[in-house]
Write a protein that holds these residues in place. Sequence first.
Motif, PDB file in Angstrom:
ATOM      1  N   GLN A  96       0.662  -1.108  -0.071  1.00 34.21           N
ATOM      2  CA  GLN A  96       0.081  -0.014   0.135  1.00 34.21           C
ATOM      3  C   GLN A  96       0.758   1.162   0.126  1.00 34.21           C
ATOM      4  O   GLN A  96       1.717   1.348   0.778  1.00 34.21           O
ATOM      5  CB  GLN A  96      -0.832   0.116   1.180  1.00 34.21           C
ATOM      6  CG  GLN A  96      -1.876   1.171   1.193  1.00 34.21           C
ATOM      7  CD  GLN A  96      -2.664   1.426   2.533  1.00 34.21           C
ATOM      8  OE1 GLN A  96      -2.983   0.329   3.125  1.00 34.21           O
ATOM      9  NE2 GLN A  96      -3.334   2.634   2.637  1.00 34.21           N
ATOM     10  N   MET A  97       0.642   2.058  -0.944  1.00 31.94           N
ATOM     11  CA  MET A  97       1.629   3.215  -1.168  1.00 31.94           C
ATOM     12  C   MET A  97       1.021   4.446  -0.431  1.00 31.94           C
ATOM     13  O   MET A  97      -0.134   4.446   0.123  1.00 31.94           O
ATOM     14  CB  MET A  97       1.719   3.519  -2.529  1.00 31.94           C
ATOM     15  CG  MET A  97       2.145   2.395  -3.232  1.00 31.94           C
ATOM     16  SD  MET A  97       3.557   1.252  -2.843  1.00 31.94           S
ATOM     17  CE  MET A  97       4.993   2.325  -3.344  1.00 31.94           C
ATOM     18  N   ASP A  98       1.734   5.601  -0.206  1.00 36.85           N
ATOM     19  CA  ASP A  98       1.294   6.797   0.380  1.00 36.85           C
ATOM     20  C   ASP A  98       0.055   7.560  -0.100  1.00 36.85           C
ATOM     21  O   ASP A  98      -0.326   8.181   0.267  1.00 36.85           O
ATOM     22  CB  ASP A  98       2.308   7.790   0.860  1.00 36.85           C
ATOM     23  CG  ASP A  98       2.974   8.178  -0.578  1.00 36.85           C
ATOM     24  OD1 ASP A  98       2.522   7.827  -1.621  1.00 36.85           O
ATOM     25  OD2 ASP A  98       4.058   8.977  -0.602  1.00 36.85           O
ATOM     26  N   ASP A  99      -0.311   7.166  -1.362  1.00 41.49           N
ATOM     27  CA  ASP A  99      -1.584   7.801  -1.993  1.00 41.49           C
ATOM     28  C   ASP A  99      -2.877   6.734  -2.033  1.00 41.49           C
ATOM     29  O   ASP A  99      -3.752   6.982  -2.611  1.00 41.49           O
ATOM     30  CB  ASP A  99      -1.102   7.987  -3.417  1.00 41.49           C
ATOM     31  CG  ASP A  99      -1.096   6.760  -4.319  1.00 41.49           C
ATOM     32  OD1 ASP A  99      -0.658   5.712  -3.780  1.00 41.49           O
ATOM     33  OD2 ASP A  99      -0.683   6.979  -5.657  1.00 41.49           O
ATOM     34  N   GLY A 100      -2.520   5.695  -1.087  1.00 40.63           N
ATOM     35  CA  GLY A 100      -3.674   4.762  -0.949  1.00 40.63           C
ATOM     36  C   GLY A 100      -3.832   3.568  -1.991  1.00 40.63           C
ATOM     37  O   GLY A 100      -4.535   2.608  -1.887  1.00 40.63           O
ATOM     38  N   SER A 101      -3.010   3.702  -3.120  1.00 40.54           N
ATOM     39  CA  SER A 101      -3.034   2.716  -4.103  1.00 40.54           C
ATOM     40  C   SER A 101      -2.261   1.377  -3.494  1.00 40.54           C
ATOM     41  O   SER A 101      -1.682   1.452  -2.616  1.00 40.54           O
ATOM     42  CB  SER A 101      -2.246   3.281  -5.405  1.00 40.54           C
ATOM     43  OG  SER A 101      -0.913   3.342  -5.183  1.00 40.54           O
TER      44      SER A 101
ATOM     45  N   SER B 187       7.803   1.931  -8.352  1.00 40.04           N
ATOM     46  CA  SER B 187       6.996   2.931  -7.816  1.00 40.04           C
ATOM     47  C   SER B 187       7.518   4.017  -7.524  1.00 40.04           C
ATOM     48  O   SER B 187       8.725   4.003  -6.722  1.00 40.04           O
ATOM     49  CB  SER B 187       6.235   2.249  -6.920  1.00 40.04           C
ATOM     50  OG  SER B 187       5.207   3.389  -6.561  1.00 40.04           O
TER      51      SER B 187
ATOM     52  N   ARG C 260       5.886   6.286  -5.481  1.00 41.56           N
ATOM     53  CA  ARG C 260       5.504   6.438  -4.312  1.00 41.56           C
ATOM     54  C   ARG C 260       5.985   5.769  -3.059  1.00 41.56           C
ATOM     55  O   ARG C 260       6.853   4.961  -3.175  1.00 41.56           O
ATOM     56  CB  ARG C 260       3.996   5.813  -4.310  1.00 41.56           C
ATOM     57  CG  ARG C 260       3.012   6.215  -5.514  1.00 41.56           C
ATOM     58  CD  ARG C 260       3.042   7.872  -5.802  1.00 41.56           C
ATOM     59  NE  ARG C 260       2.622   8.320  -4.479  1.00 41.56           N
ATOM     60  CZ  ARG C 260       2.290   9.982  -4.424  1.00 41.56           C
ATOM     61  NH1 ARG C 260       2.310  10.592  -5.700  1.00 41.56           N
ATOM     62  NH2 ARG C 260       1.913  10.385  -3.420  1.00 41.56           N
ATOM     63  N   ARG C 261       5.705   6.394  -2.089  1.00 35.42           N
ATOM     64  CA  ARG C 261       6.363   5.739  -0.629  1.00 35.42           C
ATOM     65  C   ARG C 261       5.556   4.685  -0.074  1.00 35.42           C
ATOM     66  O   ARG C 261       4.393   4.712  -0.095  1.00 35.42           O
ATOM     67  CB  ARG C 261       6.507   6.810   0.392  1.00 35.42           C
ATOM     68  CG  ARG C 261       7.287   6.362   1.663  1.00 35.42           C
ATOM     69  CD  ARG C 261       7.305   7.676   2.637  1.00 35.42           C
ATOM     70  NE  ARG C 261       6.115   8.296   2.774  1.00 35.42           N
ATOM     71  CZ  ARG C 261       5.368   7.724   3.810  1.00 35.42           C
ATOM     72  NH1 ARG C 261       5.788   6.784   4.597  1.00 35.42           N
ATOM     73  NH2 ARG C 261       4.300   8.469   4.041  1.00 35.42           N
TER      74      ARG C 261
ATOM     75  N   ASN D 137      11.925   5.012  -2.251  1.00 40.82           N
ATOM     76  CA  ASN D 137      10.601   4.414  -1.940  1.00 40.82           C
ATOM     77  C   ASN D 137      10.411   3.399  -0.831  1.00 40.82           C
ATOM     78  O   ASN D 137       9.427   3.118  -0.313  1.00 40.82           O
ATOM     79  CB  ASN D 137       9.967   4.002  -2.906  1.00 40.82           C
ATOM     80  CG  ASN D 137      10.018   2.358  -3.651  1.00 40.82           C
ATOM     81  OD1 ASN D 137      10.557   1.647  -2.826  1.00 40.82           O
ATOM     82  ND2 ASN D 137       8.960   2.078  -4.466  1.00 40.82           N
TER      83      ASN D 137
END
Length: 356
Positions: free
Chosen positions: A167-172, A183, A185-186, A255
Amino acid sequence: MRSRETYLSSSNSSVPQKPLRVVAIGGGTGLSTLLRGLRKHVAAPGMPTAYDCDPCLITDLAALVTVTDDGGSSGRLRTEFKMLPPGDLRNCMVALSEEEDLLAQLFRHRFRSGGEMEGHNFGNLFVAALTEITGDFGQAIQLASKILATRGRIYPVTTANATLVAQMDDGSLVRGETNITASKRRIVELMLDPLDAPALPEALDAIERANLITVGPGSLYTSLITNLLVQGIPEALAQARGLRVFICNLMTQANESLGLTASQHIERIYEHTGAPIFDYAILNTAPVSPQMLLRYAAEGSVPIAPDVDRVESLGVKCVVGNFLSEGPPEGMVLRHASDRVTGALMELGRLGSRAA
């Protein structure tokens, strides 16, 4: 800054050290680098304990290795042969063997041409062949290790065909180690699919019997936490009688750990294990050269801050010092100095187990 002797002063070098049972948990280049140092304290297979060993402090060495890689040669074999990825296990086999040996060189060889063979690693193909012959991936790893005469046992942490989900920091949600690593994202939380992937019984037994257990170095999520998501591993570490040591990375990683201090690495691990699992942390406090800082700055990577006081507030004692190696033969890459890390671990081994 405290010196590592602050925490190791209770050991007495004049007192003979009892032989150790050591378990090293991780994956990637971090684990194989550590194993190169540990193997020097393990007698060669079939030889007297005092043979070719300086000194022989380890009577039993077991590496518990992540098996969630889905890229490169390992990923192709995983898809085509429906087998677990052998890459990290193969690297550990080579690290625990005589690396100058022709067999070790052969296991490292990657085909540069040849159509469908291009990009495949010989060691991976060898393990794939043994898996087909024996019908058992774990047995194939043990047979390959025997052929390489490794100074230690190597186990996949699980034989379940598990996939990483982040699960990334944007909810994806991102599936697969390769996609997670790529990715931008974090990572907020890491999961296994299936959630109930069971630990290999031999892995749990090794943890139970160990005097010294290490986690790291390696990518925080995709080399370390992935092992700690396997059913039974966090509980085994929480109940372990051996000293449990976290070996912190040298640099942050895109990430996975950008901006994280040493204590925050431990906190992220505890968020996934649900319980404290470390007694000690080995932290590098030596400065990185300006040239190397510049090389890593291109990736947004910086040295991990050794926030000793914060680590200690988590109930983890710190061993600090110069644990980095840069320059030849590694080139423009930072690695842990395996001999110095191993030396600190052997000193910790003198302290004995957590429980009698």
